[in-house]
Design a protein around this motif. Structure first.
Motif, PDB file in Angstrom:
ATOM      1  N   PHE A 139      11.310   8.569   5.553  1.00 18.75           N
ATOM      2  CA  PHE A 139      10.206   9.500   5.348  1.00 18.75           C
ATOM      3  C   PHE A 139      10.716  10.920   5.136  1.00 18.75           C
ATOM      4  O   PHE A 139      10.301  11.608   4.194  1.00 18.75           O
ATOM      5  N   TYR A 140      11.606  11.345   6.012  1.00 16.21           N
ATOM      6  CA  TYR A 140      12.108  12.727   5.940  1.00 16.21           C
ATOM      7  C   TYR A 140      12.928  12.961   4.667  1.00 16.21           C
ATOM      8  O   TYR A 140      12.784  14.005   4.012  1.00 16.21           O
ATOM      9  N   ASN A 141      13.757  12.005   4.323  1.00 14.48           N
ATOM     10  CA  ASN A 141      14.686  12.203   3.205  1.00 14.48           C
ATOM     11  C   ASN A 141      14.094  11.849   1.844  1.00 14.48           C
ATOM     12  O   ASN A 141      14.631  12.280   0.815  1.00 14.48           O
ATOM     13  N   GLU A 142      12.999  11.093   1.835  1.00 12.48           N
ATOM     14  CA  GLU A 142      12.526  10.560   0.553  1.00 12.48           C
ATOM     15  C   GLU A 142      11.007  10.588   0.404  1.00 12.48           C
ATOM     16  O   GLU A 142      10.470  11.185  -0.540  1.00 12.48           O
ATOM     17  N   ALA A 143      10.286   9.937   1.320  1.00 10.91           N
ATOM     18  CA  ALA A 143       8.852   9.687   1.120  1.00 10.91           C
ATOM     19  C   ALA A 143       8.015  10.959   1.142  1.00 10.91           C
ATOM     20  O   ALA A 143       7.068  11.094   0.353  1.00 10.91           O
ATOM     21  N   LEU A 144       8.315  11.891   2.039  1.00 10.69           N
ATOM     22  CA  LEU A 144       7.513  13.112   2.103  1.00 10.69           C
ATOM     23  C   LEU A 144       7.638  13.920   0.815  1.00 10.69           C
ATOM     24  O   LEU A 144       6.652  14.469   0.311  1.00 10.69           O
ATOM     25  N   ILE A 161       0.102   8.296   8.346  1.00  8.30           N
ATOM     26  CA  ILE A 161       1.368   7.750   8.839  1.00  8.30           C
ATOM     27  C   ILE A 161       1.059   6.944  10.089  1.00  8.30           C
ATOM     28  O   ILE A 161       0.475   7.476  11.040  1.00  8.30           O
ATOM     29  N   GLY A 162       1.426   5.670  10.104  1.00 14.29           N
ATOM     30  CA  GLY A 162       1.115   4.852  11.270  1.00 14.29           C
ATOM     31  C   GLY A 162       2.013   3.639  11.375  1.00 14.29           C
ATOM     32  O   GLY A 162       2.749   3.310  10.448  1.00 14.29           O
ATOM     33  N   ASP A 163       1.909   2.963  12.522  1.00 13.36           N
ATOM     34  CA  ASP A 163       2.772   1.821  12.800  1.00 13.36           C
ATOM     35  C   ASP A 163       2.000   0.518  12.932  1.00 13.36           C
ATOM     36  O   ASP A 163       2.554  -0.486  13.377  1.00 13.36           O
ATOM     37  N   ALA A 164       0.706   0.537  12.560  1.00 13.01           N
ATOM     38  CA  ALA A 164      -0.121  -0.647  12.761  1.00 13.01           C
ATOM     39  C   ALA A 164      -1.066  -0.846  11.588  1.00 13.01           C
ATOM     40  O   ALA A 164      -1.438   0.112  10.902  1.00 13.01           O
ATOM     41  N   PRO A 165      -1.486  -2.100  11.343  1.00 11.31           N
ATOM     42  CA  PRO A 165      -2.439  -2.358  10.265  1.00 11.31           C
ATOM     43  C   PRO A 165      -3.726  -1.555  10.393  1.00 11.31           C
ATOM     44  O   PRO A 165      -4.345  -1.211   9.393  1.00 11.31           O
ATOM     45  N   GLY A 166      -4.136  -1.261  11.632  1.00  8.06           N
ATOM     46  CA  GLY A 166      -5.337  -0.457  11.823  1.00  8.06           C
ATOM     47  C   GLY A 166      -5.219   0.928  11.225  1.00  8.06           C
ATOM     48  O   GLY A 166      -6.214   1.526  10.785  1.00  8.06           O
ATOM     49  N   GLU A 178      11.771   1.896  13.643  1.00 14.25           N
ATOM     50  CA  GLU A 178      11.169   3.219  13.584  1.00 14.25           C
ATOM     51  C   GLU A 178      12.139   4.301  13.117  1.00 14.25           C
ATOM     52  O   GLU A 178      11.782   5.171  12.310  1.00 14.25           O
ATOM     53  N   GLU A 179      13.368   4.251  13.604  1.00  7.70           N
ATOM     54  CA  GLU A 179      14.339   5.280  13.222  1.00  7.70           C
ATOM     55  C   GLU A 179      14.596   5.258  11.717  1.00  7.70           C
ATOM     56  O   GLU A 179      14.630   6.307  11.065  1.00  7.70           O
ATOM     57  N   ALA A 180      14.765   4.062  11.165  1.00  9.33           N
ATOM     58  CA  ALA A 180      14.999   3.941   9.722  1.00  9.33           C
ATOM     59  C   ALA A 180      13.773   4.397   8.933  1.00  9.33           C
ATOM     60  O   ALA A 180      13.902   5.000   7.858  1.00  9.33           O
ATOM     61  N   SER A 181      12.591   4.121   9.462  1.00  2.14           N
ATOM     62  CA  SER A 181      11.363   4.535   8.781  1.00  2.14           C
ATOM     63  C   SER A 181      11.251   6.054   8.721  1.00  2.14           C
ATOM     64  O   SER A 181      10.878   6.624   7.677  1.00  2.14           O
ATOM     65  N   TRP A 182      11.547   6.718   9.835  1.00  2.00           N
ATOM     66  CA  TRP A 182      11.467   8.179   9.843  1.00  2.00           C
ATOM     67  C   TRP A 182      12.566   8.813   8.994  1.00  2.00           C
ATOM     68  O   TRP A 182      12.354   9.852   8.359  1.00  2.00           O
ATOM     69  N   LEU A 211      14.056  12.719  13.778  1.00  2.00           N
ATOM     70  CA  LEU A 211      13.534  13.269  12.524  1.00  2.00           C
ATOM     71  C   LEU A 211      12.015  13.423  12.502  1.00  2.00           C
ATOM     72  O   LEU A 211      11.454  13.860  11.488  1.00  2.00           O
ATOM     73  N   VAL A 212      11.339  13.129  13.618  1.00  2.00           N
ATOM     74  CA  VAL A 212       9.901  13.419  13.691  1.00  2.00           C
ATOM     75  C   VAL A 212       9.669  14.926  13.660  1.00  2.00           C
ATOM     76  O   VAL A 212       8.860  15.436  12.874  1.00  2.00           O
ATOM     77  N   ARG A 213      10.356  15.649  14.523  1.00  4.15           N
ATOM     78  CA  ARG A 213      10.161  17.097  14.592  1.00  4.15           C
ATOM     79  C   ARG A 213      10.492  17.748  13.246  1.00  4.15           C
ATOM     80  O   ARG A 213       9.746  18.599  12.749  1.00  4.15           O
TER      81      ARG A 213
END
Length: 286
Positions: free
Chosen positions: A249-254, A217-222, A242-246, A150-152
């Motif tokens: 994101f695709y279905n809800e957050a964006l 969009i990131g995976d780290a506190p930085g 990661e899969e659940a996060s994307w 779901l990244v693409r």
């Protein structure tokens, strides 16, 4: 710093390693750590050095930071362990490296090469040799790693609505190679690696957009720290989920970001969840 000329109402910055691609584990475990052990004389305590490297780069709040301050953390954690001290292995963190990190805003091989040429310092030369060896290992080892599911589709969903930048501390040549390999470069305005400056500096482009119209969009506190001072919202890609996060994101957050309901309670829920994933203390202190 990359100077974005806004073309759309929204701005989205996206990290790459561990966020777009599942490359953090292979890069750190197969490319970074072996070269750290080799170049910094940690063969006699390789078990403990490996644990320190993986904690700093994968499983702590330092996940995703620039390789040079990460190296300092790795050496300091390794040197602090009683098991290492008992073996009599002397680990020295070069002060000249710390000083260079403190004053240099673009921590990358080009600026390190210039510093080596200026000072002829042997510790900086060793740091450069280490860094170049990592790049060769990554080029040789890391390929055929597709983007997360779901990244693409998420990148496609941003088209026409947001100016999108890749914001990373990976060298640009590696980023461009990976994004082009999977035909993702077409979806971003620019790929901004470590040569462009810090993530915080690149994310200054967020100030060109209306309130709550910029997102990191990131995976780290930085990544969050790069977004926060630039008044950008933050969507976490949770390490190990990661899969659940994307999918979320695709279905809800964006959609929430585009319709103005992301900020506030929803953002805080995401941050509270994210903060549980990366402990401050390493497991060997438990």
């Amino acid at each position: 710093m990359y100077d974005l000329k806004p073309q759309h109402p929204f701005f989205i910055g996206i990290d790459s390693d561990g966020c777009i691609f599942d490359t953090m584990e292979i890069k750190q475990k197969e490319c970074f750590t072996p070269n750290t052990i080799k170049y910094w004389g940690l063969q006699g305590v390789s078990k403990y050095a490996r644990e320190a490297c993986e904690f700093v780069n994968l499983y702590s709040p330092s996940r995703g930071i620039n390789r040079f301050p990460a190296l300092v953390e790795e050496l300091e954690w390794t040197a602090s362990r009683p098991e290492v001290q008992a073996r009599g292995v002397k680990i020295v963190v070069p002060q000249v490296l710390k000083d260079w990190i403190a004053r240099e805003s673009k921590l990358g091989n080009p600026t390190l090469i210039a510093e080596v040429e200026r000072t002829h310092d042997p510790d900086l030369q060793k740091t450069l040799d280490w860094s170049l060896a990592i790049n060769r290992a990554v080029e040789d080892m890391v390929y055929g790693v597709p983007p997360f599911p779901l990244v693409r589709e998420s990148l496609q969903k941003m088209q026409g609505k947001a100016d999108v930048l890749c914001v990373s501390q990976t060298p640009n040549e590696a980023l461009i190679r990976e994004w082009q390999e999977h035909d993702l470069a077409q979806y971003v305005t620019e790929i901004c690696g470590q040569e462009f400056g810090t993530k915080k500096e690149v994310m200054m482009n967020a100030s060109k957009f209306a309130p709550n119209h910029a997102l990191m969009i990131g995976d780290a506190p930085g990544d969050f720290k790069a977004a926060q001072p630039n008044n950008a919202l933050f969507y976490p890609i949770n390490p190990g989920a990661e899969e659940a996060s994307w999918e979320r994101f695709y279905n809800e957050a964006l959609d929430k970001f585009f319709n103005g309901t992301f900020a506030g309670a929803y953002q805080q829920m995401l941050l509270d969840e994210f903060n549980k994933y990366l402990p401050v203390n390493p497991p060997w202190l438990s």
